[in-house]
Design an enzyme around this catalytic site. Structure first.
Site, PDB file in Angstrom:
ATOM      1  CG  ASP A 107      46.979  44.844  38.876  1.00 30.63           C
ATOM      2  OD1 ASP A 107      46.819  44.648  37.648  1.00 30.63           O
ATOM      3  OD2 ASP A 107      46.067  44.715  39.698  1.00 30.63           O
ATOM      4  CD  GLN A 108      47.225  40.245  38.463  1.00 27.00           C
ATOM      5  OE1 GLN A 108      47.990  39.282  38.398  1.00 27.00           O
ATOM      6  NE2 GLN A 108      46.697  40.658  39.606  1.00 27.00           N
TER       7      GLN A 108
END
Length: 365
Positions: A107-108
């Protein structure tokens, strides 16, 4: 992932004996869609089973933990095509058979691509319930005490350092819901703009749910320090905004100590980034330009850009970001405020060690 595997071995040996393949959640979805076992190197490096320099599974770690290499999927760079939609998956989902599926990213890592933080010097800051400071690097930096995450990036040949604060905008939400639920966030924050930097001697420690960076301590607790009769709600609001900014600065300081000396710009996203007052505080505390961009769904957008590179829409991730990500506004640090915060930040840094023993005792009450 590695500690979870060992936990299963120790606590559910009958399950452990049945293991044939280990996949992260999104990669199980990939397997169901394509029939192939694969993982991107950004997510793979978060398993503690990776060799960051080699960008692949670490034979030494696997041998030490007794985990067979053939349990683990093949690793790919973020934009690489790993497989294609099968006929069965097409029938069940409506997707077109043969559609390419790219490796993607965690996600990051995808968020950083989505806001264009893809080269050294450009840092992504996500100001959501938690706060994430994500810095792209051109080599595998390590913070020796393990207070920063060190992963491969979703971009070939790049890595990243990451600090995570558990209660960033979550601190403001708690403060709003507890003390001013009838006010809008704009109404709550606006008076804080008239309070001088430092909130006239009031500090806020934002460890409402424990902390990860820079203190991996589940028993850390939040606090207001320095309250006097002259302080009102506007002071407390500003102290919350500043406390979160100081807490996020801790990640920047750790990154500098790990060897990341170049920070040119911070690209901020998330709900907290909507407040111009908070953005100005962040720019002043970090002493760096803070920029907002045109992408609001950073992680999903970043994943789409990685896929676009994978199928040839753009030649590489840098080109994809240059073609699609635009700055929508910039907040610059103000000299006098920067000087003020340089004096206050060391005082903030004293709060956790001063309160650690007490808060640990209080956690058991």
């Amino acid at each position: 992932t590695a500690p979870k595997i060992l936990w299963v071995q120790e606590n559910e040996p009958e399950v452990y004996r049945k293991i044939r393949h280990i996949l992260l959640p999104k990669d199980y979805v990939r397997y169901r869609l394509t029939g192939e076992f694969a993982v991107d190197r950004a997510d793979g490096s978060g398993t503690i089973l990776f060799d960051l320099q080699r960008r692949d599974w670490s034979p030494e770690v696997l041998v030490a933990l007794g985990i067979p290499l053939d349990w683990l999927p093949k690793t790919y760079e973020g934009p690489e095509v790993t497989s294609r939609i099968t006929a069965e998956a097409a029938r069940l989902t409506g997707l077109r058979e043969g559609t390419p599926v790219c490796a993607g990213g965690g996600d990051q890592a995808a968020q950083a691509v989505g806001v264009g933080a893809v080269r050294p010097g450009i840092v992504a800051l996500t100001l959501g319930t938690s706060g994430v400071v994500f810095a792209t690097t051109d080599q595998a930096f390590i913070e020796k005490e393990g207070r920063l995450h060190a992963f491969c990036h979703a971009i070939p040949g790049r890595w990243h350092l990451m600090g995570v604060m558990l209660s960033a905008a979550g601190s403001l939400r708690w403060y709003h819901d507890t003390f001013a639920p009838d006010l809008s966030y704009d109404e709550l924050i606006a008076p804080a703009g008239d309070v001088p930097a430092g909130a006239e001697g009031l500090l806020f420690l934002p460890y409402l749910t424990g902390e990860r960076t820079p203190h991996p301590d589940p028993l850390a607790r939040g606090a207001f320090a320095g309250l006097t009769i002259r302080h009102g709600m506007a002071h407390m609001t500003r102290a919350v905004l500043e406390g979160v900014a100081f807490g996020l600065r801790d990640s920047f300081e750790l990154m500098r100590s790990a060897g990341l000396t170049q920070i040119e710009q911070v690209r901020v996203s998330g709900g907290g980034a909507r407040s111009p007052i908070w953005r100005q505080i962040l720019a002043d505390v970090f002493n760096v330009e803070l920029v907002t961009v045109n992408t609001t769904e950073g992680a999903a957008y970043g994943a789409a850009l990685l896929a676009g590179v994978g199928v040839g829409v753009w030649p590489n991730v840098d080109a994809a970001c240059a073609a699609t990500v635009r700055s929508t506004g910039a907040t610059h640090p103000r000299g006098e405020q920067v000087k003020r915060y340089e004096k206050i930040y060391p005082l903030y840094r004293q709060l956790y060690p001063a309160l650690k023993e007490l808060t640990h005792q209080l956690s058991g009450v």
